[in-house]
Motif scaffolding. Structure first.
Motif, PDB file in Angstrom:
ATOM      1  N   GLU A  77       0.593  -1.042   0.004  1.00  0.00           N
ATOM      2  CA  GLU A  77      -0.457   0.217  -0.148  1.00  0.00           C
ATOM      3  C   GLU A  77       0.503   0.900  -0.083  1.00  0.00           C
ATOM      4  O   GLU A  77       2.033   1.007   0.570  1.00  0.00           O
ATOM      5  N   ASP A  78       0.342   1.819  -0.497  1.00  0.00           N
ATOM      6  CA  ASP A  78       1.324   3.550  -0.611  1.00  0.00           C
ATOM      7  C   ASP A  78       0.508   4.112  -0.986  1.00  0.00           C
ATOM      8  O   ASP A  78      -0.583   4.531  -1.952  1.00  0.00           O
ATOM      9  N   ALA A  79      -0.441   4.851   0.035  1.00  0.00           N
ATOM     10  CA  ALA A  79      -1.716   6.052  -0.016  1.00  0.00           C
ATOM     11  C   ALA A  79      -1.444   7.223   0.395  1.00  0.00           C
ATOM     12  O   ALA A  79      -0.115   8.520   0.534  1.00  0.00           O
ATOM     13  N   TRP A  80      -2.480   8.654  -0.318  1.00  0.00           N
ATOM     14  CA  TRP A  80      -1.702   9.781  -0.304  1.00  0.00           C
ATOM     15  C   TRP A  80      -3.188  10.514  -0.047  1.00  0.00           C
ATOM     16  O   TRP A  80      -4.680  10.254  -0.543  1.00  0.00           O
ATOM     17  N   GLY A  81      -3.276  11.840   0.354  1.00  0.00           N
ATOM     18  CA  GLY A  81      -4.407  12.459   0.779  1.00  0.00           C
ATOM     19  C   GLY A  81      -4.705  13.252  -0.272  1.00  0.00           C
ATOM     20  O   GLY A  81      -3.924  12.976  -1.522  1.00  0.00           O
ATOM     21  N   GLN A  82      -6.137  14.400  -0.634  1.00  0.00           N
ATOM     22  CA  GLN A  82      -6.058  14.949  -0.940  1.00  0.00           C
ATOM     23  C   GLN A  82      -5.892  15.509  -1.505  1.00  0.00           C
ATOM     24  O   GLN A  82      -5.393  17.288  -2.002  1.00  0.00           O
ATOM     25  N   GLY A  83      -4.241  16.635  -0.818  1.00  0.00           N
ATOM     26  CA  GLY A  83      -3.443  17.797  -0.668  1.00  0.00           C
ATOM     27  C   GLY A  83      -3.747  18.993   0.167  1.00  0.00           C
ATOM     28  O   GLY A  83      -5.433  18.882   0.229  1.00  0.00           O
ATOM     29  N   THR A  84      -3.197  19.752   0.295  1.00  0.00           N
ATOM     30  CA  THR A  84      -4.062  21.290   0.546  1.00  0.00           C
ATOM     31  C   THR A  84      -2.733  22.227   0.543  1.00  0.00           C
ATOM     32  O   THR A  84      -1.812  21.335   0.904  1.00  0.00           O
ATOM     33  N   LEU A  85      -3.300  23.717   0.324  1.00  0.00           N
ATOM     34  CA  LEU A  85      -2.578  23.965  -0.492  1.00  0.00           C
ATOM     35  C   LEU A  85      -2.756  25.065   1.136  1.00  0.00           C
ATOM     36  O   LEU A  85      -2.457  25.946   1.645  1.00  0.00           O
ATOM     37  N   VAL A  86      -1.085  25.594   0.676  1.00  0.00           N
ATOM     38  CA  VAL A  86       0.030  26.562   1.188  1.00  0.00           C
ATOM     39  C   VAL A  86       0.266  27.937  -0.024  1.00  0.00           C
ATOM     40  O   VAL A  86       1.832  27.153  -0.631  1.00  0.00           O
ATOM     41  N   THR A  87       0.388  28.731   0.407  1.00  0.00           N
ATOM     42  CA  THR A  87       0.767  29.990  -0.067  1.00  0.00           C
ATOM     43  C   THR A  87       1.541  31.055   0.861  1.00  0.00           C
ATOM     44  O   THR A  87       1.054  31.259   1.904  1.00  0.00           O
TER      45      THR A  87
END
Length: 113
Positions: free
Chosen positions: A100-110
């Motif tokens: 298993e190699d799982a990823w989240g949906q991401g969060t934007l940092v500006t």
């Protein structure tokens, strides 16, 4: 299949701080490695920090970012200090274990200058 949910992104001025969280739907004890990656516009995804039996950081964030984990909360954190405009990206949580190699949906940092 584990679900990873990131939070904590946002807009911050240069020199500011943010703490990202990655909450897993299962205990993180079962993962060999957990990490944070980022992808800036027009660039490839890159490793920021990882935690297993050891901790590794990208050279660009050493001394500024800290990765940690809370087993009781099944959560991995990324504390980001002294942020720079070049840290602007979508940050993704990653968790790896056998098959298993799982990823989240991401969060934007500006980071604004």
């Amino acid at each position: 299949q584990v679900q990873l949910v990131e939070s904590g992104g946002g807009v911050v001025q240069t020199g500011g701080s943010l703490r990202l969280s990655c909450a897993a739907s299962v205990t993180i004890f079962s993962f060999n490695t957990m990490g944070w990656y980022r992808q800036a516009p027009g660039k490839q995804r890159e490793l920021v920090a990882s935690i297993s039996s050891s901790i590794n950081y990208a050279d660009s964030v050493k001394g500024r970012f800290t990765i940690s984990r809370d087993y009781a909360k099944s959560t991995v954190y990324l504390l980001m200090n002294s942020l720079k405009p070049e840290d602007t990206a979508v940050y993704y949580c990653n968790a790896r274990r056998v098959l298993e190699d799982a990823w989240g949906q991401g969060t934007l940092v500006t980071v604004s200058s």
